[in-house]
Motif scaffolding. Sequence first.
Motif, PDB file in Angstrom:
ATOM      1  N   GLY A 405     -10.553   7.132 -11.710  1.00 14.51           N
ATOM      2  CA  GLY A 405     -11.776   7.568 -12.365  1.00 14.51           C
ATOM      3  C   GLY A 405     -11.907   9.074 -12.382  1.00 14.51           C
ATOM      4  O   GLY A 405     -10.932   9.823 -12.254  1.00 14.51           O
ATOM      5  N   GLN A 406     -13.140   9.541 -12.507  1.00 15.71           N
ATOM      6  CA  GLN A 406     -13.413  10.968 -12.593  1.00 15.71           C
ATOM      7  C   GLN A 406     -12.988  11.680 -11.309  1.00 15.71           C
ATOM      8  O   GLN A 406     -13.204  11.196 -10.204  1.00 15.71           O
ATOM      9  N   GLY A 407     -12.382  12.857 -11.485  1.00 20.47           N
ATOM     10  CA  GLY A 407     -12.045  13.686 -10.339  1.00 20.47           C
ATOM     11  C   GLY A 407     -10.913  13.160  -9.493  1.00 20.47           C
ATOM     12  O   GLY A 407     -10.775  13.556  -8.327  1.00 20.47           O
ATOM     13  N   THR A 408     -10.071  12.291 -10.033  1.00 20.99           N
ATOM     14  CA  THR A 408      -8.958  11.731  -9.268  1.00 20.99           C
ATOM     15  C   THR A 408      -7.632  12.270  -9.783  1.00 20.99           C
ATOM     16  O   THR A 408      -7.412  12.366 -10.986  1.00 20.99           O
ATOM     17  N   LYS A 409      -6.770  12.624  -8.847  1.00 22.41           N
ATOM     18  CA  LYS A 409      -5.418  13.077  -9.180  1.00 22.41           C
ATOM     19  C   LYS A 409      -4.437  12.070  -8.594  1.00 22.41           C
ATOM     20  O   LYS A 409      -4.602  11.606  -7.463  1.00 22.41           O
ATOM     21  N   ILE A 410      -3.416  11.712  -9.357  1.00 16.62           N
ATOM     22  CA  ILE A 410      -2.445  10.738  -8.891  1.00 16.62           C
ATOM     23  C   ILE A 410      -1.040  11.322  -8.981  1.00 16.62           C
ATOM     24  O   ILE A 410      -0.691  11.987  -9.959  1.00 16.62           O
ATOM     25  N   VAL A 411      -0.262  11.105  -7.926  1.00 22.80           N
ATOM     26  CA  VAL A 411       1.127  11.559  -7.873  1.00 22.80           C
ATOM     27  C   VAL A 411       2.016  10.328  -7.814  1.00 22.80           C
ATOM     28  O   VAL A 411       1.905   9.512  -6.894  1.00 22.80           O
ATOM     29  N   CYS A 412       2.883  10.175  -8.806  1.00 17.64           N
ATOM     30  CA  CYS A 412       3.820   9.053  -8.864  1.00 17.64           C
ATOM     31  C   CYS A 412       5.227   9.580  -8.585  1.00 17.64           C
ATOM     32  O   CYS A 412       5.703  10.464  -9.301  1.00 17.64           O
ATOM     33  N   SER A 413       5.855   9.062  -7.549  1.00 19.38           N
ATOM     34  CA  SER A 413       7.177   9.551  -7.188  1.00 19.38           C
ATOM     35  C   SER A 413       8.148   8.397  -7.038  1.00 19.38           C
ATOM     36  O   SER A 413       7.755   7.262  -6.744  1.00 19.38           O
ATOM     37  N   GLY A 414       9.424   8.679  -7.239  1.00 20.04           N
ATOM     38  CA  GLY A 414      10.428   7.638  -7.101  1.00 20.04           C
ATOM     39  C   GLY A 414      11.820   8.155  -7.396  1.00 20.04           C
ATOM     40  O   GLY A 414      11.999   9.265  -7.914  1.00 20.04           O
ATOM     41  N   ASN A 415      12.787   7.330  -7.057  1.00 19.76           N
ATOM     42  CA  ASN A 415      14.194   7.653  -7.255  1.00 19.76           C
ATOM     43  C   ASN A 415      14.815   6.539  -8.085  1.00 19.76           C
ATOM     44  O   ASN A 415      14.947   5.407  -7.623  1.00 19.76           O
ATOM     45  N   LEU A 416      15.176   6.827  -9.317  1.00 19.73           N
ATOM     46  CA  LEU A 416      15.690   5.811 -10.235  1.00 19.73           C
ATOM     47  C   LEU A 416      17.051   5.264  -9.814  1.00 19.73           C
ATOM     48  O   LEU A 416      17.516   4.277 -10.374  1.00 19.73           O
ATOM     49  N   ALA A 417      17.675   5.903  -8.823  1.00 22.17           N
ATOM     50  CA  ALA A 417      18.950   5.401  -8.315  1.00 22.17           C
ATOM     51  C   ALA A 417      18.750   4.355  -7.222  1.00 22.17           C
ATOM     52  O   ALA A 417      19.723   3.801  -6.712  1.00 22.17           O
ATOM     53  N   GLN A 418      17.496   4.094  -6.851  1.00 23.76           N
ATOM     54  CA  GLN A 418      17.223   3.153  -5.767  1.00 23.76           C
ATOM     55  C   GLN A 418      16.281   2.031  -6.227  1.00 23.76           C
ATOM     56  O   GLN A 418      15.291   1.738  -5.579  1.00 23.76           O
ATOM     57  N   ILE A 419      16.596   1.422  -7.345  1.00 22.90           N
ATOM     58  CA  ILE A 419      15.784   0.318  -7.857  1.00 22.90           C
ATOM     59  C   ILE A 419      16.197  -0.975  -7.159  1.00 22.90           C
ATOM     60  O   ILE A 419      17.370  -1.341  -7.139  1.00 22.90           O
ATOM     61  N   ASP A 420      15.221  -1.671  -6.559  1.00 23.41           N
ATOM     62  CA  ASP A 420      15.488  -2.898  -5.824  1.00 23.41           C
ATOM     63  C   ASP A 420      15.200  -4.152  -6.657  1.00 23.41           C
ATOM     64  O   ASP A 420      15.593  -5.245  -6.265  1.00 23.41           O
ATOM     65  N   SER A 421      14.491  -4.006  -7.762  1.00 25.45           N
ATOM     66  CA  SER A 421      14.075  -5.168  -8.545  1.00 25.45           C
ATOM     67  C   SER A 421      15.241  -5.765  -9.331  1.00 25.45           C
ATOM     68  O   SER A 421      16.085  -5.044  -9.871  1.00 25.45           O
ATOM     69  N   ASN A 422      15.284  -7.106  -9.389  1.00 26.02           N
ATOM     70  CA  ASN A 422      16.302  -7.790 -10.185  1.00 26.02           C
ATOM     71  C   ASN A 422      16.020  -7.701 -11.676  1.00 26.02           C
ATOM     72  O   ASN A 422      16.889  -8.019 -12.492  1.00 26.02           O
ATOM     73  N   TYR A 423      14.806  -7.294 -12.035  1.00 26.64           N
ATOM     74  CA  TYR A 423      14.393  -7.328 -13.436  1.00 26.64           C
ATOM     75  C   TYR A 423      14.246  -5.943 -14.047  1.00 26.64           C
ATOM     76  O   TYR A 423      13.799  -5.799 -15.175  1.00 26.64           O
TER      77      TYR A 423
END
Length: 465
Positions: A405-423
């Motif tokens: 919502g208002q006044g919120t900051k979000i940081v999304c981080s990750g490493n595309l070389a470490q995907i665990d999902s089968n899909y």
Amino acid sequence: MPRKKVSDRKIYVLDTNILLHEPFAFLSFKEHDVVVPMTVLEELDHIKDSKKDVSRDARISIRAMEDALHDATPEQIIEGVTLEGLGSGQAAPTGRLSIYADYNMSKANSVFTSNENDNRIINAALYLQSHKAPRQVVLVTKDINMRLKAKGAGMVNVEDYRTDQLISDIKYLSRGYHEFPGRFWDKIKSVESRSEGRDTIHTVERSVLPEAYINEYFIDEEREFAGMVEGMDDKHLDILDLGFERMMSRNAWGITPKNIGQAMALHALLDPHIDLVILTGPAGSGKTLLALAAALEMVIEDKLYDKIIVTRSTPEIAESIGFLPGTEEEKMMPWLAAITDSLEALHKHDVNSHSSMNYIMEKANIQFKSINFMRGRSIQNSFVLLDECQNLTASQLKTIITRCGQGTKIVCSGNLAQIDSNYLSPLTSGLTYLVEKFKDFSGSATISLDGVVRSRLAEYAEQVL
């Protein structure tokens, strides 16, 4: 446009994983016909009642196909029901959807005699290939091994589902910055500079970098210039002069950048006008440490936010946090050890680091939340750290980001070389979607961190293993 002849229209046979990855995938083949083998429906039925993270996608796909076929007779479903009217725009489907009863196939018509689901689907595709000639029949699956088996069994056309891919190769993923060879100013023919408070903004010709996007960082090989695209039009770019040395001397909660990538990331993290920061890079490049340091600085020192919310996808791909004892936050602690490790690193020189950590967690109101319970919430005036995003789908990320919502900051981080999902793959990960879809949003910035700064051992392991 005149309708294509039947012989020109292809027949696409869909594997189960296509409908799990994109529940409405059967609407993505324009004028061509789509066949869903009965085995696929059986697999979807089994998955929809399971506790897997794709169970919701299975239910959505089943409902969507039921909506398309609910008025059809059994004969029409076998022959094919038109998909016209189920989409809009140039990509709207005009082909037909049919269900193929592959269970009725005799062994004489089957290449594979074992009763495995993949084999039955391949058998169905092979049967259609031989009986629908000269029409081209294409088996579509995201399973690499199934593609190999199908080709080995005689399937001429086998494809991956690429409608969901925004880029053709992960090397084309936006890095968030552009590095000019040599000196930046040697590339500039004309410039107009102006001051706005303490900031200096240079207006240069768009031809300097025609494909530049908002909040993209500029650096040069000589490490003399650093800037960021603050505005643009068809002919010009407005570049905020950040200064290379000034960026390298930035500080957040005692942390200073060790390379220019970290400096750009820290600048984006500390900018209150940027609501979404996307950090990609290998393990040990400093993604979590930088994000946490910036969060503490902006919550405790600058008082720009009221609290820090930390969440991530769990090994079950955000489906369950199991039966660990304790409250929601206590259950999440094993999965969020990276955050507590970073807190320890930030306060390792304190007289009593354990007490310092407890004090800071209370002072900054750090909350550890499960990703399961994000749906339906409205997160106000918070600094949100979303770790391990590479294991999330685009729809899961949408669920979380739309909670801000208002006044919120979000940081999304990750490493595309470490995907665990089968899909998921690097090309179809929600993190890749996020980078590409938010490139032109003035409230977001992306930084791809290079180099492992955790230790020389970690750096060498990243290079050779």
